[in-house]
Design a protein around this motif. Structure first.
Motif, PDB file in Angstrom:
ATOM      1  N   ALA A  95      -2.775   7.796   0.275  1.00  0.00           N
ATOM      2  CA  ALA A  95      -3.053   6.533   0.958  1.00  0.00           C
ATOM      3  C   ALA A  95      -3.540   5.521  -0.063  1.00  0.00           C
ATOM      4  N   ALA A  96      -3.482   4.244   0.321  1.00  0.00           N
ATOM      5  CA  ALA A  96      -3.939   3.175  -0.564  1.00  0.00           C
ATOM      6  C   ALA A  96      -4.448   2.006   0.254  1.00  0.00           C
ATOM      7  N   ILE A  97      -5.265   1.176  -0.381  1.00  0.00           N
ATOM      8  CA  ILE A  97      -5.738  -0.078   0.201  1.00  0.00           C
ATOM      9  C   ILE A  97      -5.457  -1.185  -0.803  1.00  0.00           C
ATOM     10  N   ALA A  98      -4.925  -2.312  -0.320  1.00  0.00           N
ATOM     11  CA  ALA A  98      -4.736  -3.503  -1.139  1.00  0.00           C
ATOM     12  C   ALA A  98      -5.858  -4.494  -0.846  1.00  0.00           C
ATOM     13  N   LEU A 149      -5.820  -2.729  -6.069  1.00  0.00           N
ATOM     14  CA  LEU A 149      -5.337  -1.588  -5.303  1.00  0.00           C
ATOM     15  C   LEU A 149      -6.245  -0.390  -5.514  1.00  0.00           C
ATOM     16  N   ILE A 150      -6.470   0.371  -4.449  1.00  0.00           N
ATOM     17  CA  ILE A 150      -7.218   1.630  -4.509  1.00  0.00           C
ATOM     18  C   ILE A 150      -6.312   2.713  -3.947  1.00  0.00           C
ATOM     19  N   VAL A 151      -6.143   3.800  -4.695  1.00  0.00           N
ATOM     20  CA  VAL A 151      -5.277   4.895  -4.269  1.00  0.00           C
ATOM     21  C   VAL A 151      -6.086   6.188  -4.206  1.00  0.00           C
ATOM     22  N   ASP A 152      -5.983   6.900  -3.095  1.00  0.00           N
ATOM     23  CA  ASP A 152      -6.546   8.245  -2.962  1.00  0.00           C
ATOM     24  C   ASP A 152      -5.445   9.225  -3.350  1.00  0.00           C
ATOM     25  N   THR A 153      -5.666  10.002  -4.415  1.00  0.00           N
ATOM     26  CA  THR A 153      -4.627  10.911  -4.900  1.00  0.00           C
ATOM     27  C   THR A 153      -4.507  12.179  -4.057  1.00  0.00           C
ATOM     28  N   GLY A 154      -5.473  12.403  -3.155  1.00  0.00           N
ATOM     29  CA  GLY A 154      -5.436  13.585  -2.305  1.00  0.00           C
ATOM     30  C   GLY A 154      -6.239  14.756  -2.828  1.00  0.00           C
ATOM     31  N   ARG A 155      -6.875  14.593  -3.983  1.00  0.00           N
ATOM     32  CA  ARG A 155      -7.662  15.681  -4.562  1.00  0.00           C
ATOM     33  C   ARG A 155      -9.074  15.744  -3.993  1.00  0.00           C
ATOM     34  N   PHE A 156      -9.597  14.617  -3.548  1.00  0.00           N
ATOM     35  CA  PHE A 156     -10.992  14.545  -3.107  1.00  0.00           C
ATOM     36  C   PHE A 156     -11.097  14.857  -1.618  1.00  0.00           C
ATOM     37  N   ASP A 157     -11.963  15.786  -1.280  1.00  0.00           N
ATOM     38  CA  ASP A 157     -12.260  16.083   0.128  1.00  0.00           C
ATOM     39  C   ASP A 157     -13.773  16.230   0.244  1.00  0.00           C
ATOM     40  N   PRO A 158     -14.456  15.236   0.838  1.00  0.00           N
ATOM     41  CA  PRO A 158     -15.919  15.265   0.904  1.00  0.00           C
ATOM     42  C   PRO A 158     -16.466  16.442   1.695  1.00  0.00           C
ATOM     43  N   ARG A 159     -15.622  17.094   2.485  1.00  0.00           N
ATOM     44  CA  ARG A 159     -16.099  18.223   3.292  1.00  0.00           C
ATOM     45  C   ARG A 159     -16.425  19.435   2.435  1.00  0.00           C
ATOM     46  N   GLU A 201       0.827  -1.205   0.000  1.00  0.00           N
ATOM     47  CA  GLU A 201       0.000   0.000   0.000  1.00  0.00           C
ATOM     48  C   GLU A 201       0.863   1.258   0.000  1.00  0.00           C
ATOM     49  N   GLN A 202       1.924   1.257   0.781  1.00  0.00           N
ATOM     50  CA  GLN A 202       2.811   2.423   0.808  1.00  0.00           C
ATOM     51  C   GLN A 202       3.544   2.586  -0.516  1.00  0.00           C
ATOM     52  N   ARG A 203       3.896   1.471  -1.144  1.00  0.00           N
ATOM     53  CA  ARG A 203       4.643   1.552  -2.410  1.00  0.00           C
ATOM     54  C   ARG A 203       3.771   2.098  -3.529  1.00  0.00           C
ATOM     55  N   ILE A 204       2.537   1.606  -3.652  1.00  0.00           N
ATOM     56  CA  ILE A 204       1.691   2.116  -4.736  1.00  0.00           C
ATOM     57  C   ILE A 204       1.288   3.557  -4.462  1.00  0.00           C
TER      58      ILE A 204
END
Length: 433
Positions: A74-77, A215-225, A63-66
């Motif tokens: 962040a990511a989830i495997a 793998l799922i990666v959050d690029t940091g662009r999305f903020d639901p707030r 997860e850290q590598r991807i």
């Protein structure tokens, strides 16, 4: 890219025995030093591992590598690419949300959207990936995600992601990109506007057909707030977990993925086995080298096939006349991977003869292997779609999908050439008037 593929997420100096590669942790559960420590884990007041259905030290390295390769936060495997797409869309759109998706997707993804996610109340509108006005017209107040492939399977169509992302973001819609074919070695969707990236790591990231993973990666662009009413499960206190997941963004993490891991990964049981994570980590170490070689060979083969009389059409960005050629030149300087399709003039009969005549290419439905693979999408990967849906995907009776591997280029071409000669003798039977 090559450096991160080998080193990101792992420091041998911090491991007890200074192992250069991440150890394989096969434990299903992890002992805690005290009752208070265990309670803190389950109350989400501390980080760590309790049970491998929610996380594992080996998968954490992956997860850290991807995350590093995609430039995300962040990511989830998870257990497969299909699981990655399912969980990402559930986290954004379930229950009752709306998704706008490219009409040119892998067949299994279309089935997921058209059938299974519909059982969760998620609706979907499919649009031409090249028609930006169609995307914008399809967005509604209930749209929770736009879904597209960076390189479409099987026709290798490219999308103008910066333009699409601008339209989606103007309506407050996050963009999810399946970048399985591109991998971060060729294209990083987050650099072009994507909010979430999903991969079937089974393919090129593994590279040798030895493990299933997603793998799922959050690029940091999305903020639901920014639009809290659309994502109340992220922006309000969770009845079940007692936390507001959106607070993760203040700590540099992903609220969306924290919610996805706590609920969907755990409840669906989609955890990635540690042994599979280790296989993907080994594959990623050579990803950059493999993708450049495969992309170059695929381009050469596509151009040669386009000149053959047995072939009606080749779908590859390098073939003259493709409307996305400018995107290949602008966004894919190192190539567009090794998956593309061709349509044989003789229809399904010719496609069957062609596939059966191949000797070096293997008849299999996987892609991204070191071995070159071939399949007939209309009767395999896209067989459960309607004829109209297949047409939108560019899949016809004579369509054959190729996945170029790492064998010698001329050996691959010789096998294709002899199979084309066999296919030339087969034609689709004429239909009765």
């Amino acid at each position: 890219m090559s450096t991160a593929g080998i080193h990101a997420g792992w420091d041998a100096a911090e491991e007890r025995h200074r192992a250069l590669t991440p150890p394989l942790h096969t434990a299903s559960a992890y002992a805690q030093p005290s009752h208070a420590a265990m309670r803190a884990l389950f109350a989400r007041r501390a980080e760590g591992f309790a049970y491998s259905r929610s996380g594992n030290p080996t998968t954490a390295v992956l997860e850290q590598r991807i995350t590093a390769l995609e430039g995300g936060i962040a990511a989830i495997a998870v257990a497969s690419g299909q699981a990655a797409t399912t969980i990402a869309l559930c986290a954004l759109a379930a229950p009752g949300g709306h998704v706008v998706a490219s009409s040119r997707l892998y067949g299994g993804t279309i089935e997921l959207l058209d059938d299974t996610l519909a059982d969760f109340g998620v609706t979907c509108t499919f649009v031409d990936p090249w028609d930006l006005d169609a995307w914008e017209a399809a967005f509604t107040g209930s749209t929770r995600a736009a879904l597209v492939e960076s390189i479409a399977n099987p026709g290798a169509q490219l999308v103008d992601l910066p333009a699409l992302s601008a339209r989606a973001h103007a309506r407050g819609v996050p963009v999810v990109v399946d970048s399985t074919l591109a991998t971060p070695a060729l294209y990083r969707p987050g650099d072009h506007g994507a909010d979430v990236v999903v991969h079937s790591a089974t393919k090129y990231l593994c590279g040798h057909g030895t493990a299933m993973a997603g793998l799922i990666v959050d690029t940091g662009r999305f903020d639901p707030r920014r639009c809290p009413a659309r994502w109340p499960r992220l922006t309000t206190p969770s009845r079940r977990f007692g936390v507001t997941f959106a607070h993760e963004y203040d700590r540099g993490g992903s609220g969306m993925l924290a919610h996805a891991r706590a609920q969907y990964v755990t409840d669906f049981g989609t955890a990635l086995p540690a042994a599979s994570a280790q296989q993907i980590l080994v594959g990623i170490e050579t990803l950059d080298l493999r993708m450049r070689r495969i992309s170059a060979d695929a381009r050469t083969l596509a151009l040669r096939l386009a000149d053959r009389p047995e072939v009606r059409r080749v779908e590859h960005p390098a073939v003259p006349g493709r409307p996305d050629a400018h995107l290949a030149a602008r966004d894919f300087p190192h190539g567009t991977a090794g998956v593309f399709s061709l349509d044989l003039a003789g229809g399904e009969a010719a496609a069957e003869a062609f596939c059966d005549a191949l000797q070096l290419w293997s008849l299999a439905v996987n892609i991204g292997d070191a071995r070159s693979l071939v399949c007939h999408p209309a009767t395999t990967t896209h067989s459960h779609l309607t004829e109209t849906q297949r047409a939108h995907c560019g899949v016809g009776p004579g369509t054959v999908r190729l996945s170029v591997g790492l064998e010698d280029l001329e050996d691959l071409w010789a096998d294709l050439a002899q199979a084309l000669a066999v296919a030339a003798s087969r034609q689709e039977p004429a239909r009765a008037a």
